[in-house]
Motif scaffolding. Structure first.
Motif, PDB file in Angstrom:
ATOM      1  N   GLN A  20      66.897  55.642  15.207  1.00 48.29           N
ATOM      2  CA  GLN A  20      66.933  54.239  14.497  1.00 48.29           C
ATOM      3  C   GLN A  20      68.334  53.636  14.783  1.00 48.29           C
ATOM      4  OE1 GLN A  20      66.111  54.444  10.318  1.00 48.29           O
ATOM      5  NE2 GLN A  20      63.959  54.002  10.792  1.00 48.29           N
ATOM      6  N   ARG A  21      68.469  52.277  15.140  1.00 47.82           N
ATOM      7  CA  ARG A  21      69.403  51.596  15.391  1.00 47.82           C
ATOM      8  C   ARG A  21      69.448  50.202  14.219  1.00 47.82           C
ATOM      9  NH1 ARG A  21      71.587  47.383  19.157  1.00 47.82           N
ATOM     10  NH2 ARG A  21      73.897  47.704  19.338  1.00 47.82           N
ATOM     11  N   HIS A  22      70.457  50.207  13.534  1.00 46.18           N
ATOM     12  CA  HIS A  22      70.340  48.843  12.509  1.00 46.18           C
ATOM     13  C   HIS A  22      69.004  48.810  11.952  1.00 46.18           C
ATOM     14  CE1 HIS A  22      74.217  47.860  14.035  1.00 46.18           C
ATOM     15  NE2 HIS A  22      73.739  47.631  15.442  1.00 46.18           N
ATOM     16  N   ALA A  34      64.651  52.387  17.596  1.00 39.08           N
ATOM     17  CA  ALA A  34      65.234  52.295  18.814  1.00 39.08           C
ATOM     18  C   ALA A  34      64.758  53.386  19.894  1.00 39.08           C
ATOM     19  CB  ALA A  34      66.744  52.495  18.893  1.00 39.08           C
ATOM     20  N   LEU A  63      69.840  54.371  21.744  1.00 37.39           N
ATOM     21  CA  LEU A  63      70.547  54.143  20.313  1.00 37.39           C
ATOM     22  C   LEU A  63      71.712  53.229  20.340  1.00 37.39           C
ATOM     23  CD1 LEU A  63      70.039  57.715  18.774  1.00 37.39           C
ATOM     24  CD2 LEU A  63      68.555  55.615  18.468  1.00 37.39           C
ATOM     25  N   SER A  64      72.432  53.091  21.339  1.00 35.87           N
ATOM     26  CA  SER A  64      73.674  52.371  21.305  1.00 35.87           C
ATOM     27  C   SER A  64      73.512  50.790  21.751  1.00 35.87           C
ATOM     28  CB  SER A  64      74.833  52.994  22.138  1.00 35.87           C
ATOM     29  OG  SER A  64      73.985  53.147  23.657  1.00 35.87           O
ATOM     30  N   GLY A  65      72.296  50.785  22.209  1.00 35.76           N
ATOM     31  CA  GLY A  65      71.772  49.160  22.575  1.00 35.76           C
ATOM     32  C   GLY A  65      72.128  49.157  24.068  1.00 35.76           C
ATOM     33  N   ARG A 104      64.432  48.576  23.570  1.00 31.12           N
ATOM     34  CA  ARG A 104      63.858  49.708  22.968  1.00 31.12           C
ATOM     35  C   ARG A 104      63.146  50.756  23.879  1.00 31.12           C
ATOM     36  NH1 ARG A 104      60.796  47.290  17.792  1.00 31.12           N
ATOM     37  NH2 ARG A 104      59.156  48.885  18.784  1.00 31.12           N
TER      38      ARG A 104
END
Length: 163
Positions: free
Chosen positions: A113-115, A119, A139-141, A146
């Protein structure tokens, strides 16, 4: 006349034998005594005991939130071995971890998950450097997309398909 209450005595000898057998089954053999207080155990031994209790009482799901936080490498490996043993005995294990690489060591399926949003989703067959990089990117964007790596089989892949 006062109330008469039936008192049932504990079979301490049998309780000790059952405890010793249960600890042996989960591989926790290095305790000096089954009477040893839990607060006298190391962090890894306390985690192992928690896992062992879930196995002994035939629970269906064990939820571990950061089970290796503040543990040494040796204790972390010990906890992971107990998690593997619990899984082999049919216990479902839900790990909540920040360390993706460690999670991959004992997981079958992971969701990153991210935020607060998913993700990455992926199947795991042990540590895999390419998969780890892909998941950490998601995960780091990095790339902004996604990722779904649920079809990852351990073969080398550049990028998983975008969701």
């Amino acid at each position: 006349g006062g109330d008469v209450t039936r008192v049932q005595l504990l079979d301490v000898k049998r309780m000790r034998e059952e405890t010793e057998n249960a600890l042996e089954r989960i591989g926790l053999r290095n305790l000096s005594s089954v009477d040893q207080g839990v607060t006298n155990l190391s962090g890894g031994e306390q985690q192992a005991l928690s896992i062992g209790r879930a196995v002994y009482f035939e629970r269906k799901l064990l939820i571990l939130d950061e089970p290796t936080a503040a543990l040494s490498v040796k204790e972390t490996n010990m906890v992971f071995e107990y998690i593997r043993l619990a899984k082999e005995q049919g216990l479902g294990v839900l790990l909540i971890m920040h360390n993706t690489q460690q999670a991959m060591m004992v997981s079958d399926k992971d969701v990153g998950q991210r935020h607060g949003s998913v993700a990455a989703r992926y199947d795991v067959n042990g540590p895999d450097d390419d998969l780890l990089l892909t998941v950490n990117d998601a995960l780091s964007g990095v790339g902004g997309a996604r990722r779904d790596t649920s079809r990852h089989t351990g073969a080398r892949r550049r990028r998983p398909p975008a969701l």
